[in-house]
Design a protein around this motif. Structure first.
Motif, short mmCIF file in Angstrom:
data_model
loop_
_atom_site.label_atom_id
_atom_site.label_comp_id
_atom_site.label_asym_id
_atom_site.label_seq_id
_atom_site.Cartn_x
_atom_site.Cartn_y
_atom_site.Cartn_z
N GLN A 165 2.34 37.93 -126.39
CA GLN A 165 2.31 39.37 -125.78
C GLN A 165 0.83 39.31 -125.30
OE1 GLN A 165 2.85 41.24 -129.81
NE2 GLN A 165 4.72 41.85 -129.96
N ARG A 166 0.12 38.86 -126.45
CA ARG A 166 -1.23 38.46 -125.34
C ARG A 166 -1.54 37.99 -123.96
NH1 ARG A 166 -5.48 39.48 -127.97
NH2 ARG A 166 -5.41 39.48 -130.74
N THR A 167 -1.14 37.28 -123.60
CA THR A 167 -0.34 36.70 -122.01
C THR A 167 0.11 37.65 -121.34
OG1 THR A 167 -0.41 34.58 -123.56
CG2 THR A 167 0.25 34.26 -121.20
N LEU A 168 1.27 38.12 -122.18
CA LEU A 168 2.12 38.83 -121.06
C LEU A 168 0.91 40.24 -120.52
CD1 LEU A 168 4.29 40.88 -119.47
CD2 LEU A 168 5.07 41.34 -122.03
N VAL A 169 -0.14 41.22 -121.78
CA VAL A 169 -0.04 42.07 -121.08
C VAL A 169 -2.21 41.39 -120.56
CG1 VAL A 169 -2.52 43.48 -122.08
CG2 VAL A 169 -0.42 43.22 -123.36
N ARG A 170 -2.37 40.30 -120.45
CA ARG A 170 -3.42 39.55 -119.39
C ARG A 170 -2.45 39.28 -117.97
NH1 ARG A 170 -5.18 36.35 -124.14
NH2 ARG A 170 -7.08 36.87 -124.96
N TYR A 171 -1.38 38.89 -117.96
CA TYR A 171 -0.50 39.13 -116.88
C TYR A 171 -0.91 40.43 -116.28
CZ TYR A 171 3.10 38.87 -113.84
OH TYR A 171 4.09 38.62 -112.61
N LEU A 172 -0.32 41.14 -116.92
CA LEU A 172 -0.47 42.74 -116.37
C LEU A 172 -1.35 42.77 -115.58
CD1 LEU A 172 2.65 43.99 -119.02
CD2 LEU A 172 2.67 43.22 -116.68
N ALA A 173 -2.06 42.78 -116.88
CA ALA A 173 -3.69 43.47 -116.13
C ALA A 173 -4.33 42.42 -115.06
CB ALA A 173 -5.52 43.29 -117.14
N ASP A 174 -4.05 41.88 -115.18
CA ASP A 174 -4.21 41.17 -113.67
C ASP A 174 -3.46 41.44 -112.18
OD1 ASP A 174 -6.24 38.33 -114.81
OD2 ASP A 174 -4.87 37.13 -115.13
#
Length: 293
Positions: A165-174
């Motif tokens: 989930q952390r990886t996904l959120v960082r991707y969405l922020a980018d």
């Protein structure tokens, strides 16, 4: 709160001067620590709401909205500012008819119409105000600000998130940092059924988070809540709004929903809203499984 409503205070004396008479006060605050709202009923039965803003910034935002943007919604469709006090961070508004749509046992037809009118009113709000100068600069930078805040929310959420989930959120922020120009306007900032009054006619209240921003940011609370399991309400809302979201807006909305889900998992959000964590987990699960895209 009960003590404050039971005896005269400088704040209530100020309010009574503004409404030209004594008034019976009833605590109308939301169940969170920073909510301070009273309903004032004058001897002749006229009702007002006295609200103390949580911060100076929210006071400034709501005061600006009620003076310069909300009147574009039309009479009875947003609170009418009767008086304000920077000293007390207080706003005094005439009461509107109706109750929050999220608290009413509406029929399917009534709920559909409430959301259709909600969309119509937000379309008017989004074109209100003077989007120039620093207002435009702030609006154009809003998505970068949201992306920057993601790291803070990830840290605050802590163990409540999985590594995936952390990886996904960082991707969405980018992804938010790479978005091109979007339609800008004056947004409500907290457009959810709890701030949508219904009396046969819709009205918006709760403008403490209002600001100039990409208009798609106004759909996040709905996409995380009322629209999740009831797509017909999204259809109703966008029918009233007058257009579908452009593909780039839908992409941004998905990113913003993911960031909002993380914010909902922070201890502060859980303190203010007992249902926030459940909503955040459900939203992230749908994003991870591709149900919400």
């Amino acid at each position: 709160m009960s003590e404050a409503t039971a005896r005269p205070t400088a704040l209530h004396r100020w309010a009574e001067r503004q409404i030209s008479g004594t008034a019976r006060a009833r605590n109308a605050s939301h169940p969170r620590d920073n909510s301070r709202v009273w309903q004032l009923v004058r001897a002749d039965g006229r009702r007002f709401y006295l609200k103390v803003a949580a911060t100076a910034r929210s006071y400034e935002r709501e005061t600006f909205a009620l003076r310069h943007a909300a009147p574009a919604l039309g009479g009875g469709r947003a609170p009418q500012l009767h008086a304000s006090s920077a000293e007390h961070l207080a706003l005094l508004t005439a009461a509107l008819p109706g109750r929050p749509a999220g608290e009413l046992p509406l029929t399917a037809a009534e709920e559909y119409e409430a959301h259709r009118q909600a969309g119509l009113l937000l379309a008017r709000l989004h074109t209100a105000g003077d989007l120039t100068g620093h207002w435009r600069t702030e609006a154009e930078d809003a998505l970068n600000t949201a992306a920057h805040d993601a790291d803070r929310h990830l840290e605050a959420a802590g163990h409540r998130l999985t590594p995936e989930q952390r990886t996904l959120v960082r991707y969405l922020a980018d992804r938010l940092r790479q978005v091109g120009p979007l339609p800008l306007g004056f947004i409500h900032g907290d457009a959810r059924p709890g701030n949508l009054l219904w009396s046969g006619h819709a009205a918006w209240i709760g403008f403490a988070r209002s600001r100039f921003a990409p208009v798609v940011q106004d759909f996040v609370a709905l996409a995380c809540g009322a629209w999740l399991d009831r797509p017909r309400l999204r259809t109703a809302f966008l029918g009233g709004y007058g257009r579908e979201l452009a593909p780039e807006e839908q992409h941004v909305l998905t990113c913003l929903v993911g960031l909002d889900a993380v914010r909902a998992l922070t201890p502060r959000a859980a303190h203010d809203d007992p249902d926030a964590a459940e909503r955040g987990h459900r939203t992230l699960h749908r994003l991870m499984t591709g149900v919400l895209a």
